[in-house]
Write a protein that holds these residues in place. Structure first.
Motif, PDB file in Angstrom:
ATOM      1  N   ARG A   1     -48.899 -66.810  16.101  1.00 52.07           N
ATOM      2  CA  ARG A   1     -47.627 -66.495  15.450  1.00 52.07           C
ATOM      3  C   ARG A   1     -46.666 -67.681  15.474  1.00 52.07           C
ATOM      4  O   ARG A   1     -46.169 -68.119  14.434  1.00 52.07           O
ATOM      5  CB  ARG A   1     -46.977 -65.288  16.129  1.00 52.07           C
ATOM      6  N   PHE A   2     -46.425 -68.223  16.655  1.00 47.88           N
ATOM      7  CA  PHE A   2     -45.377 -69.232  16.797  1.00 47.88           C
ATOM      8  C   PHE A   2     -45.814 -70.631  16.377  1.00 47.88           C
ATOM      9  O   PHE A   2     -44.970 -71.500  16.141  1.00 47.88           O
ATOM     10  CB  PHE A   2     -44.853 -69.240  18.233  1.00 47.88           C
ATOM     11  N   ASP A   3     -47.115 -70.876  16.275  1.00 44.44           N
ATOM     12  CA  ASP A   3     -47.594 -72.194  15.859  1.00 44.44           C
ATOM     13  C   ASP A   3     -47.809 -72.301  14.350  1.00 44.44           C
ATOM     14  O   ASP A   3     -48.154 -73.379  13.850  1.00 44.44           O
ATOM     15  CB  ASP A   3     -48.900 -72.539  16.582  1.00 44.44           C
ATOM     16  N   ALA A   4     -47.614 -71.218  13.627  1.00 48.84           N
ATOM     17  CA  ALA A   4     -47.783 -71.257  12.168  1.00 48.84           C
ATOM     18  C   ALA A   4     -46.678 -72.112  11.543  1.00 48.84           C
ATOM     19  O   ALA A   4     -45.495 -71.937  11.841  1.00 48.84           O
ATOM     20  CB  ALA A   4     -47.744 -69.849  11.597  1.00 48.84           C
ATOM     21  N   LEU A   5     -47.067 -73.043  10.677  1.00 53.57           N
ATOM     22  CA  LEU A   5     -46.109 -73.929  10.012  1.00 53.57           C
ATOM     23  C   LEU A   5     -45.577 -73.313   8.722  1.00 53.57           C
ATOM     24  O   LEU A   5     -44.414 -73.503   8.361  1.00 53.57           O
ATOM     25  CB  LEU A   5     -46.771 -75.272   9.698  1.00 53.57           C
ATOM     26  N   LYS A   6     -46.436 -72.601   8.030  1.00 50.26           N
ATOM     27  CA  LYS A   6     -46.035 -71.916   6.803  1.00 50.26           C
ATOM     28  C   LYS A   6     -47.109 -70.899   6.443  1.00 50.26           C
ATOM     29  O   LYS A   6     -48.216 -70.919   6.986  1.00 50.26           O
ATOM     30  CB  LYS A   6     -45.814 -72.906   5.653  1.00 50.26           C
ATOM     31  N   LYS A   7     -46.759 -70.014   5.514  1.00 52.37           N
ATOM     32  CA  LYS A   7     -47.695 -68.989   5.052  1.00 52.37           C
ATOM     33  C   LYS A   7     -47.595 -68.868   3.534  1.00 52.37           C
ATOM     34  O   LYS A   7     -46.548 -69.161   2.947  1.00 52.37           O
ATOM     35  CB  LYS A   7     -47.386 -67.622   5.674  1.00 52.37           C
ATOM     36  N   THR A   8     -48.687 -68.426   2.938  1.00 49.05           N
ATOM     37  CA  THR A   8     -48.686 -68.100   1.514  1.00 49.05           C
ATOM     38  C   THR A   8     -49.041 -66.630   1.340  1.00 49.05           C
ATOM     39  O   THR A   8     -50.036 -66.154   1.895  1.00 49.05           O
ATOM     40  CB  THR A   8     -49.704 -68.954   0.731  1.00 49.05           C
ATOM     41  N   TYR A   9     -48.199 -65.931   0.605  1.00 49.13           N
ATOM     42  CA  TYR A   9     -48.482 -64.556   0.200  1.00 49.13           C
ATOM     43  C   TYR A   9     -48.722 -64.538  -1.303  1.00 49.13           C
ATOM     44  O   TYR A   9     -48.141 -65.339  -2.047  1.00 49.13           O
ATOM     45  CB  TYR A   9     -47.299 -63.636   0.503  1.00 49.13           C
ATOM     46  N   ILE A  10     -49.557 -63.624  -1.748  1.00 46.20           N
ATOM     47  CA  ILE A  10     -49.646 -63.359  -3.181  1.00 46.20           C
ATOM     48  C   ILE A  10     -49.295 -61.899  -3.420  1.00 46.20           C
ATOM     49  O   ILE A  10     -49.516 -61.043  -2.557  1.00 46.20           O
ATOM     50  CB  ILE A  10     -51.027 -63.693  -3.785  1.00 46.20           C
ATOM     51  N   TYR A  11     -48.711 -61.672  -4.584  1.00 43.43           N
ATOM     52  CA  TYR A  11     -48.380 -60.300  -4.974  1.00 43.43           C
ATOM     53  C   TYR A  11     -49.022 -60.030  -6.328  1.00 43.43           C
ATOM     54  O   TYR A  11     -48.857 -60.813  -7.269  1.00 43.43           O
ATOM     55  CB  TYR A  11     -46.865 -60.073  -5.051  1.00 43.43           C
TER      56      TYR A  11
ATOM     57  N   GLU B   1     -50.621 -62.477 -10.866  1.00 44.03           N
ATOM     58  CA  GLU B   1     -50.519 -62.789  -9.440  1.00 44.03           C
ATOM     59  C   GLU B   1     -49.373 -63.767  -9.219  1.00 44.03           C
ATOM     60  O   GLU B   1     -49.317 -64.820  -9.848  1.00 44.03           O
ATOM     61  CB  GLU B   1     -51.820 -63.399  -8.916  1.00 44.03           C
ATOM     62  N   ILE B   2     -48.484 -63.400  -8.319  1.00 47.83           N
ATOM     63  CA  ILE B   2     -47.366 -64.268  -7.948  1.00 47.83           C
ATOM     64  C   ILE B   2     -47.650 -64.813  -6.552  1.00 47.83           C
ATOM     65  O   ILE B   2     -47.863 -64.045  -5.609  1.00 47.83           O
ATOM     66  CB  ILE B   2     -46.038 -63.493  -7.949  1.00 47.83           C
ATOM     67  N   SER B   3     -47.677 -66.133  -6.422  1.00 48.46           N
ATOM     68  CA  SER B   3     -47.954 -66.784  -5.138  1.00 48.46           C
ATOM     69  C   SER B   3     -46.662 -67.388  -4.596  1.00 48.46           C
ATOM     70  O   SER B   3     -45.960 -68.109  -5.311  1.00 48.46           O
ATOM     71  CB  SER B   3     -49.015 -67.869  -5.322  1.00 48.46           C
ATOM     72  N   ILE B   4     -46.352 -67.091  -3.327  1.00 46.48           N
ATOM     73  CA  ILE B   4     -45.119 -67.576  -2.702  1.00 46.48           C
ATOM     74  C   ILE B   4     -45.464 -68.216  -1.361  1.00 46.48           C
ATOM     75  O   ILE B   4     -46.080 -67.576  -0.501  1.00 46.48           O
ATOM     76  CB  ILE B   4     -44.105 -66.431  -2.485  1.00 46.48           C
ATOM     77  N   THR B   5     -45.068 -69.475  -1.185  1.00 50.27           N
ATOM     78  CA  THR B   5     -45.298 -70.196   0.066  1.00 50.27           C
ATOM     79  C   THR B   5     -43.958 -70.541   0.699  1.00 50.27           C
ATOM     80  O   THR B   5     -43.060 -71.055   0.024  1.00 50.27           O
ATOM     81  CB  THR B   5     -46.102 -71.486  -0.178  1.00 50.27           C
ATOM     82  N   ALA B   6     -43.825 -70.254   1.999  1.00 50.92           N
ATOM     83  CA  ALA B   6     -42.584 -70.556   2.718  1.00 50.92           C
ATOM     84  C   ALA B   6     -42.895 -70.831   4.179  1.00 50.92           C
ATOM     85  O   ALA B   6     -43.962 -70.473   4.686  1.00 50.92           O
ATOM     86  CB  ALA B   6     -41.595 -69.399   2.601  1.00 50.92           C
ATOM     87  N   ASN B   7     -41.926 -71.461   4.853  1.00 52.70           N
ATOM     88  CA  ASN B   7     -42.124 -71.769   6.272  1.00 52.70           C
ATOM     89  C   ASN B   7     -42.059 -70.520   7.141  1.00 52.70           C
ATOM     90  O   ASN B   7     -42.638 -70.477   8.228  1.00 52.70           O
ATOM     91  CB  ASN B   7     -41.095 -72.798   6.751  1.00 52.70           C
TER      92      ASN B   7
END
Length: 247
Positions: A108-118, A188-194
């Protein structure tokens, strides 16, 4: 004691999210229960299994890649563990990789960013194929307007207006990119954030949809982004997928 990083995927339809909850099925319940049985089989002293997930997920949300780590003693081959877990887990949860990582690693705490798709499915013919895997959209929607408004979300912004309620905690997130993949009627909507706040992606998508359907104005969207009020335009959970976690 060693630390192991697990990469899995799951269909979240039958689960109340990742995190353990009493008396309801969750992904964490399943992996901890099956790991406990495999790791402690035929051993007189049983070790406790605690899986640390990279993120919470809401009921019905899916994952293409979800990461968790477990600190435990295990003296067999990791390929054996992967096969044993996949045999024991329900068919809607699959383990793709297991590797040893440093003891201090925290998924959890070492993740730099994540990508979700909707995933949105513009259901003009009442198709049965995406009932639990995408949000079905019936109202006329201007996709061009969705793409147009998406640029407002880019950058370092206060997203408290897109979470459960306006709270005092830090709501600032850096949204790196938002892209649209159109294969009509599937979008598909892709969103990447820290980082992401709870409900953030679903309310971003729901707000874009409402704007594209003429239900709200650009001033409303700016009010949400300035945390003057909370958006209650929430897309359904079944269209959301955690796609990638970056370390």
């Amino acid at each position: 004691m060693k630390n192991y990083k697990f990469s899995i995927s799951f269909v979240g339809t039958n689960y109340s999210g990742w995190q353990y909850q009493p008396n309801v099925p969750t992904i964490q319940n399943e992996v901890e229960e099956k790991l406990y049985y495999i790791v402690n089989k035929k051993k007189p002293i049983k070790q406790k299994i605690r899986a640390i997930g990279c993120s919470r997920t809401d009921k019905g949300v899916h994952a293409i890649e979800f990461v968790f780590n477990v600190k435990m003693e295990f003296d067999k081959d990791l390929n054996f563990l992967k096969k044993a877990l996949n045999s024991a887990l329900p068919k809607d949860i699959k383990v793709h990789n297991i590797e040893e990582v440093p003891l201090e690693f925290n998924s959890r705490f070492d993740a730099l960013k994540k990508t979700y798709i909707y995933k949105l499915f513009f259901d003009e013919k009442n198709s049965p194929f995406f009932q639990d895997r995408a949000m079905l959209v019936y109202k006329p929607t201007d996709l061009g307007k969705m793409m147009e408004i998406s640029y407002l979300f880019l950058g370092y912004k206060d997203f408290r207006g897109f979470t459960k309620e306006l709270e005092d905690e830090n709501g600032y997130c850096f949204v790196e990119n938002i892209t649209f993949k159109v294969d009509y009627p599937l979008v598909e909507i892709s969103i990447t954030a820290n980082r992401f706040l709870r409900y953030m992606v679903r309310r971003m998508v729901g707000t874009m949809l409402s704007y594209a359907q003429g239900l709200i104005s650009i001033d409303d969207v700016n009010d949400f982004l300035q945390a003057k009020k909370v958006s209650n335009h929430t897309a359904k959970a079944n269209g959301l997928y955690l796609k990638k976690v970056y370390y």
